[in-house]
Design a protein around this motif. Sequence first.
Motif, PDB file in Angstrom:
ATOM      1  N   ARG A 166      -1.953   5.275   8.901  1.00 24.26           N
ATOM      2  CA  ARG A 166      -1.437   5.401   7.741  1.00 24.26           C
ATOM      3  C   ARG A 166      -1.223   7.262   7.718  1.00 24.26           C
ATOM      4  O   ARG A 166      -1.018   7.796   8.115  1.00 24.26           O
ATOM      5  CB  ARG A 166      -3.575   6.019   7.251  1.00 24.26           C
ATOM      6  N   GLN A 205       1.196   2.151   6.314  1.00 21.85           N
ATOM      7  CA  GLN A 205       0.915   1.314   6.925  1.00 21.85           C
ATOM      8  C   GLN A 205       2.023   0.142   6.612  1.00 21.85           C
ATOM      9  O   GLN A 205       1.515  -0.914   7.800  1.00 21.85           O
ATOM     10  CB  GLN A 205      -0.621   0.679   6.382  1.00 21.85           C
ATOM     11  N   ASP A 231       0.985  -1.277   0.597  1.00 23.17           N
ATOM     12  CA  ASP A 231      -0.084   0.425   0.215  1.00 23.17           C
ATOM     13  C   ASP A 231       0.637   0.679  -0.023  1.00 23.17           C
ATOM     14  O   ASP A 231       2.144   1.217   0.022  1.00 23.17           O
ATOM     15  CB  ASP A 231      -1.407  -0.001   1.293  1.00 23.17           C
ATOM     16  N   ARG A 283       1.945  -3.695  12.174  1.00 17.15           N
ATOM     17  CA  ARG A 283       0.998  -2.429  11.217  1.00 17.15           C
ATOM     18  C   ARG A 283       0.828  -0.861  11.696  1.00 17.15           C
ATOM     19  O   ARG A 283       0.504  -0.710  12.788  1.00 17.15           O
ATOM     20  CB  ARG A 283      -0.749  -2.896  10.667  1.00 17.15           C
ATOM     21  N   ASP A 305       0.064   3.632   1.867  1.00 16.92           N
ATOM     22  CA  ASP A 305       0.146   5.143   2.758  1.00 16.92           C
ATOM     23  C   ASP A 305       1.017   4.269   3.869  1.00 16.92           C
ATOM     24  O   ASP A 305       0.893   5.166   5.407  1.00 16.92           O
ATOM     25  CB  ASP A 305      -1.624   4.665   3.087  1.00 16.92           C
TER      26      ASP A 305
END
Length: 322
Positions: free
Chosen positions: A210, A108, A104, A207, A106
């Motif tokens: 964002r 994450q 991703d 994790r 972002d």
Amino acid sequence: MNKTIKIINENPDLSIIVSMYNEEDSLDVFFEKIREALSAISDYSYEIICIDDGSIDKTYELLLDYANKDNKIKIIKFSRNFGKEYGLMAGFKFCKGRAAIPMDVDLQDPPELIIDFVKKWEDGYDMVYGIRSDRGSDTFLKRFTAKLFYKIYNMMTRSPIPYNAGDYRLIDRKIIDAILLLKERNVFMKGIFGWTGFKSCGVKYTRQKRVAGKSKWNYWKLWNFALDGITASTTFPLRIWTYLGTLLSSVGILYAIYIILRTIVQGIDVPGYASLLVFILLLGGIQMIILGILGEYIGRIFIEVKDRPIYIVEKKVNIGDE
Ligand code: UDP
Ligand code: MG
């Protein structure tokens, strides 16, 4: 002359594949971090394939700026928003690496993890997936529903998916080629990764939140995603009704025999219409659920039969046509 051409065309070791939709705020920090991580394993050549999944903000313009300065950064621009899964499929199709890493934009998925992925890959694993050991950045409800989904999914399918593993992983060329053989439109990436088989292992990570922008997910989308995942991977929901139906009918027959015998012995007994109504409603409801499930599958058969392309590429940058 030939030699120069060969060097230019030489395939990279790693293809980072990033699908993005309206991510103008995450781009700069993403490129900074990913380059930093990749410079720590500078023996490995790489390309970064960015799929602009029909963004309506400045994502494409910003990407173009990066791609013009660095031909390792490649762009596939979709004609509209098709969804992340299709972005990844396009990435797999156009990537040239010996291994691909979908992630991703972002952040994450922490880019440093790539170093661990590559180590495991060198140890002989064909797939190294990231396991979210701490989902503290997700809400309780999201964690709970995710867990429930994994449980139900794994109960129903023959190729279980590991708990808390997302799309962030390293996959060897062998697996990319296997995925490219699939012709289906209902792409459930996590299920497909598991379906391919091959030697795999997980690496734990936390994790992150964002970096910028907002998540494009909501519970309705997640619900549909779960439905897609299950219907794409198993026919269990269709088959279960044969057994449940048989069970209910058997109970019905036994009950009928009981009533007939009771009427013969005790005479006609008029009350009992409340229980009758309950049974009719219950069975009517169950039949509607079955029809709904059939509908879910038939709708998907309809989509598959139409055989439309799964995405439309509007433009490609730094990607040849061979
Ligand atoms: N994304 C995409 N197309 C979409 C929705 C999302 O390519 O239609 C991308 C998005 O830009 C990001 C990744 O998929 O790179 C994950 O999306 P998001 O962060 O919204 O999902 P979450 O991490 O909350 O599950
Ligand atoms: Mg995200």
